[in-house]
Design a protein around this motif. Structure first.
Motif, short mmCIF file in Angstrom:
data_model
loop_
_atom_site.label_atom_id
_atom_site.label_comp_id
_atom_site.label_asym_id
_atom_site.label_seq_id
_atom_site.Cartn_x
_atom_site.Cartn_y
_atom_site.Cartn_z
N LEU A 112 -12.37 -2.28 8.23
CA LEU A 112 -11.57 -3.35 7.65
C LEU A 112 -10.11 -3.27 8.07
N LEU B 185 -8.05 -6.30 9.16
CA LEU B 185 -7.83 -7.36 8.19
C LEU B 185 -6.59 -7.13 7.32
N TRP B 186 -6.27 -5.87 7.05
CA TRP B 186 -5.13 -5.56 6.19
C TRP B 186 -4.62 -4.16 6.52
N SER B 187 -3.30 -4.04 6.60
CA SER B 187 -2.71 -2.77 7.01
C SER B 187 -3.04 -1.65 6.04
N GLY B 188 -3.30 -1.97 4.77
CA GLY B 188 -3.65 -0.92 3.81
C GLY B 188 -4.92 -0.20 4.19
N PHE B 189 -5.90 -0.91 4.76
CA PHE B 189 -7.13 -0.27 5.19
C PHE B 189 -6.90 0.63 6.41
N ASP B 190 -5.83 0.35 7.15
CA ASP B 190 -5.53 1.18 8.32
C ASP B 190 -5.19 2.61 7.92
N ASP C 8 3.14 3.95 4.87
CA ASP C 8 3.03 3.27 3.58
C ASP C 8 4.42 3.23 2.94
N SER D 107 4.77 -2.10 6.37
CA SER D 107 5.70 -3.12 6.86
C SER D 107 6.99 -2.49 7.38
#
Length: 338
Positions: free
Chosen positions: A28, A31-36, A222, A225
């Motif tokens: 995932l 789809l979203w940087s948090g999953f990275d 984290d 951004s």
């Protein structure tokens, strides 16, 4: 003999579901940087999936085992290109004559490092031509003082703790941030104000030519951004120089196979020479909190890297020993045709 199928095992089914969830989290990332962030600690995800597979095998539940195996293969997918490059990029033999070699070491000293003597001794023993340092402040500040006896040339940015020490002459140096701000037009986007602590130095090589070396310390992913903005600014900073012979080293707080590191590979215009080399966390972080006698599992991710321009060919890449820092030092030997 009457064949009786084994009854369902809730534990095995739970293990299979957990493996699938881990695989989904890894994939995932686009789809979203948090999953990275899950890709940043890919090794731990893979170990967890392997443990779940072992559990299903112990329980002798073959269908959940097959599901766990498929999930493990899926988890391994993003790191496959990195594995392939690490094999093909393994040390090369230089041309027999007319070459220039350069050995560069990079190390995040960690501001709370209480073993300055050991850190300095390790870096001196590594015998690099150029040393890029990060977090050269606080309890680790004495390391720089000890290294000056071996490295007479130094570049630093007074507002940052990233430094460059060199046996070779430093022709000019400065802060990357100042270089970029001076080149920007007044109408430039005001919101791009996040700069990674970074110092640059133009070093005269043994063949009389020069190469720009940059010491960088990127922020944590984290919030991602902020790191993204630092990456964009650093990429713009690097374009101020000729990148054919440029070397950029430091703590990038990004590990393969994360998309954060892939974007750095794309934007810097340089080739990353450190692949599948775990450098964090080292045992030094345990010693700092009184756990020196307890061997914590360490170095499950590689966030310290060396990038170099296409003029350089990699001879070898090595990870140094524990220096009391939470990072391990990295040394890369390069060569280029003179």
């Amino acid at each position: 003999m009457i064949f009786r199928p084994r009854p369902p095992s809730p534990l095995a089914n739970l293990a299979a579901a957990g493996s699938v969830m881990l695989a989904v989290l890894v994939w995932l990332a686009p789809l979203w940087s948090g999953f990275d962030l899950f890709r940043q600690v890919w090794a731990l995800i893979a170990i967890a999936a392997l443990g779940l597979l072992a559990l299903t095998l112990i329980l002798r539940r073959w269908r959940p085992a097959l599901i766990c195996l498929a999930a493990l293969v899926a988890i391994s997918g993003p790191v496959a290109p990195e594995v392939a490059r690490s094999i093909t990029d393994n040390g090369r033999t230089p041309y027999p004559d007319a070459i220039t070699t350069l050995t560069i070491a990079t190390h995040n000293l960690w501001g709370r490092n209480e073993a300055a003597n050991r850190a300095a001794a390790v870096l001196i023993e590594m015998d690099a031509d150029v040393v890029a340092l990060q977090e050269a402040f606080g309890e680790s500040g004495d390391v720089t003082d000890r290294l000056r006896a071996v490295y007479p040339f130094e570049a630093e940015c007074t507002r940052h703790s990233s430094r460059i020490l060199s046996r070779l002459e430093i022709v000019e140096s400065g802060c990357m941030q100042d270089l970029l701000i001076a080149s920007r037009p007044a109408e430039y986007e005001w919101w791009r104000h996040q700069f990674p602590p970074s110092t640059w130095a133009r070093i005269r090589l043994e063949d009389g030519t020069t190469a720009v070396v940059v010491s960088v310390h990127m922020t944590w992913p984290d919030p991602l951004s902020v790191q993204n903005e630092q990456r964009q600014n650093l990429a713009e900073q690097l374009r101020q120089f000729e990148r054919n012979t440029m070397i950029v080293a430091g703590d990038f707080n990004a590990a393969a196979p994360s998309l954060a590191l892939a974007r750095m590979d794309r934007d810097f215009g340089l080739e990353r020479r450190t692949r599948l080399l775990a450098t964090w966390p080292s045992q030094g972080i345990g010693q700092r909190f009184g756990l020196g006698g307890f061997r914590l599992p360490t170095m499950f991710t590689g966030i310290d890297h060396v990038f170099a321009g296409e003029a350089w060919t990699t001879l070898s890449v090595e990870r140094g020993p524990n220096t009391g820092s939470d990072h391990r030092p990295v040394m890369v030997r390069l060569w280029k045709v003179s």
